[in-house]
Design an enzyme around this catalytic site. Sequence first.
Site, PDB file in Angstrom:
ATOM      1  N   ASN A  40       0.553  -1.064   0.010  1.00 52.75           N
ATOM      2  CA  ASN A  40      -0.088  -0.135  -0.205  1.00 52.75           C
ATOM      3  C   ASN A  40       1.026   1.464   0.030  1.00 52.75           C
ATOM      4  OD1 ASN A  40      -2.249   1.949   0.496  1.00 52.75           O
ATOM      5  ND2 ASN A  40      -2.156   1.520   2.357  1.00 52.75           N
ATOM      6  N   LYS A  69       0.117   4.104  -0.195  1.00 50.51           N
ATOM      7  CA  LYS A  69      -0.369   5.064  -0.032  1.00 50.51           C
ATOM      8  C   LYS A  69      -0.512   6.130  -0.956  1.00 50.51           C
ATOM      9  CE  LYS A  69      -0.274   3.541   4.990  1.00 50.51           C
ATOM     10  NZ  LYS A  69      -0.270   3.588   6.260  1.00 50.51           N
ATOM     11  N   HIS A 101      -9.271   2.135   4.788  1.00 57.11           N
ATOM     12  CA  HIS A 101      -8.503   1.989   5.711  1.00 57.11           C
ATOM     13  C   HIS A 101      -8.623   2.808   6.854  1.00 57.11           C
ATOM     14  CE1 HIS A 101      -4.280   2.686   6.485  1.00 57.11           C
ATOM     15  NE2 HIS A 101      -4.084   1.986   5.721  1.00 57.11           N
ATOM     16  N   GLU A 123      -6.706   5.492   8.064  1.00 54.40           N
ATOM     17  CA  GLU A 123      -6.407   7.499   7.586  1.00 54.40           C
ATOM     18  C   GLU A 123      -7.579   7.646   6.584  1.00 54.40           C
ATOM     19  OE1 GLU A 123      -3.081   6.039   5.601  1.00 54.40           O
ATOM     20  OE2 GLU A 123      -2.240   5.512   7.008  1.00 54.40           O
ATOM     21  N   GLU A 158      -6.314  -4.669  10.510  1.00 52.17           N
ATOM     22  CA  GLU A 158      -5.116  -3.075  10.498  1.00 52.17           C
ATOM     23  C   GLU A 158      -5.491  -2.797  12.040  1.00 52.17           C
ATOM     24  OE1 GLU A 158      -2.988  -2.380   7.004  1.00 52.17           O
ATOM     25  OE2 GLU A 158      -4.673  -0.784   7.101  1.00 52.17           O
ATOM     26  N   GLY A 163       1.665   1.977  11.012  1.00 51.22           N
ATOM     27  CA  GLY A 163       2.998   2.906  11.131  1.00 51.22           C
ATOM     28  C   GLY A 163       3.561   3.670  12.200  1.00 51.22           C
ATOM     29  N   SER A 222       2.658  -1.915  10.035  1.00 52.40           N
ATOM     30  CA  SER A 222       4.448  -1.902  10.693  1.00 52.40           C
ATOM     31  C   SER A 222       4.784  -3.461  10.420  1.00 52.40           C
ATOM     32  CB  SER A 222       4.054  -1.923  12.100  1.00 52.40           C
ATOM     33  OG  SER A 222       3.731  -0.533  12.753  1.00 52.40           O
TER      34      SER A 222
END
Length: 251
Positions: free
Chosen positions: A8, A10, A94, A96, A166, A172, A211
């Site tokens: 991904n 991003k 996601h 985010e 996730e 991250g 991660s």
Amino acid sequence: MRKYIIANWKMHYGPIKAGAWIRAFRRERLPKDLDIGVAIPHISFAAARSSLGRASVPWLGAQNVCWAEEGAYTGETSPGMLQELGSTFCIVGHSERRLLLGETDEMISKKVAALVHQKIQPIICIGETEVQRKKGEASKIVRAQLTSALSGLKSAQGVDIVIAYEPVWAIGSGKPCEPNDARQMHEVARDVLKKKFGKDGETMRVIYGGSVDVRTVHEYVSTTAIDGVLVGGASLDPRAFGLVCRAASPA
Ligand code: PGA
């Protein structure tokens, strides 16, 4: 079940860098016993596809979609447009997008239904925040998010739906979720899938993200109930992602 390893990117890599990434990744020695995908920005599809040439690995996918087929949705991209771009799969929900861009459970369920209708594989992201985990609510959140995301579907319509667990606190952060803790959430997701889709729900892949890197990937993919990984930071370098793929291979 073949393990699924998805990069991904991003919001990284416009057309120029995307093309270079794909050309470099094509030089990697890739295991044949895995499915490998790369989720890229819409704007980079044409460049990535031409750099891919006739190669069938990796599959290219998108990171977002609109639920509507066309109309007054300024700035959005429809499932039909994704198909024209050559998008095999699309990440949906996601964290985010949920947290930074206001994406709601309702929007996510409409996106999932629209992708399935278009026969594009949705990669549905679910996962609890750190506060929710500390309160002991992780399973409840995972169950509720997944049930809602699938609520617009009556059946899978032949589409190989994928779930990505996730946990928000692991993304991250360099603090991955222990494979055994992830396994418990994967079992919750599997239960929802089986109740919703019966036999089809037994073979849909539930992958882990947060991660993951070359040192940890093998432990995840060799844990029962973890059918692959979604890799953010460790996918930005094509050679590093090649190493992740090789480390993930059961061979
Ligand atoms: P990360 O991102 O590997 O950088 O934690 C994973 C993701 O958000 O999909």
